[in-house]
Design a protein around this motif. Structure first.
Motif, PDB file in Angstrom:
ATOM      1  N   THR A 236      -3.370   4.836  -1.077  1.00 56.97           N
ATOM      2  CA  THR A 236      -4.503   3.568  -1.093  1.00 56.97           C
ATOM      3  C   THR A 236      -5.493   4.125  -0.434  1.00 56.97           C
ATOM      4  O   THR A 236      -5.267   4.685   0.586  1.00 56.97           O
TER       5      THR A 236
ATOM      6  N   HIS B  23      -6.435   3.009  -6.179  1.00 55.21           N
ATOM      7  CA  HIS B  23      -6.119   1.752  -5.651  1.00 55.21           C
ATOM      8  C   HIS B  23      -7.073   1.672  -4.431  1.00 55.21           C
ATOM      9  O   HIS B  23      -6.830   2.279  -3.326  1.00 55.21           O
TER      10      HIS B  23
ATOM     11  N   VAL C 292       0.927  -1.328   0.090  1.00 52.60           N
ATOM     12  CA  VAL C 292       0.246   0.060   0.151  1.00 52.60           C
ATOM     13  C   VAL C 292       0.861   1.081   0.084  1.00 52.60           C
ATOM     14  O   VAL C 292       2.046   1.134   0.339  1.00 52.60           O
TER      15      VAL C 292
END
Length: 202
Positions: free
Chosen positions: A25, A85, A21
């Motif tokens: 994120t 994401h 991450v």
């Protein structure tokens, strides 16, 4: 088998996620168990994007048969989903149907670049081709276990994990009737009474 402490599982899950991450994120917790877990992960991972939450009540594939959950909660996605994401967070992964519903709702907000799934516990029993990208603990499908949840805070009463023989785990507050599933908690909770053993609508 008794599960590790929830705090230990959360720390394990955060360390599993950390290499994959970035500060950008986005986390989205599924109501209700996934939201408190997403809050903890968001703080531990130091993410800059605001935390999102999803209520999949209107996207469940059994909605036409069971109708709306008696206490629906609103969804909140305070970031741009397009090309993001995103990590969907839930406490327990079982059949995969809740995750499917969350994906369907999430894509109504836009087209993310990537979507991962993070769960505290995978208890097997999948009915859809869905798997967690990050998982702190995987259980045998026939395992009956119980573990305490994180210590209570001023804003949250004491809670406990209880195992459901039917569908899922129930995250119960001060041992009331569980929110989901037909749950038998006599063997796992010292505050069990006949009233708590009745089935609750999932």
């Amino acid at each position: 088998m008794h599960l590790p402490e929830a705090e230990q599982l959360i720390a394990t899950l955060a360390e599993t996620m950390r290499p994959r991450v970035t500060p950008d994120t986005c986390l989205v917790g599924i109501h209700t168990g996934g939201v408190w877990l997403a809050e903890r992960l968001h703080a531990l991972l130091g993410l800059s994007q605001p935390l999102g939450s999803i209520d999949v009540s209107f996207y469940r594939d059994d909605y036409s048969a069971k109708g709306l959950h008696p206490q629906p909660r609103g969804s909140k996605i305070p970031f741009d989903v397009e090309a993001a994401h995103i990590v969907i967070v839930d406490d327990v992964l079982y059949t995969g149907r809740t995750t499917r519903a969350a994906l369907n709702e999430l894509f109504d907000y836009g087209r993310p670049a990537r979507v991962d799934l993070a769960v505290l516990i995978d208890r097997g029993g999948r009915e859809l081709p869905i798997a967690a990208s990050f998982c702190a603990l995987t259980l045998p499908t026939d395992q009956k276990t119980a573990t305490p949840a994180p210590e209570s805070t001023a804003s949250r009463p004491p809670r406990c994990w209880t195992w459901s023989r039917c569908r899922t785990w129930a995250y119960a507050a001060a041992c009331p009737r569980p929110r989901w599933g037909a749950v038998r908690i006599k063997s796992f909770h010292p505050l069990w009474t006949p009233a708590t053993s009745r089935s609750a609508r999932r």
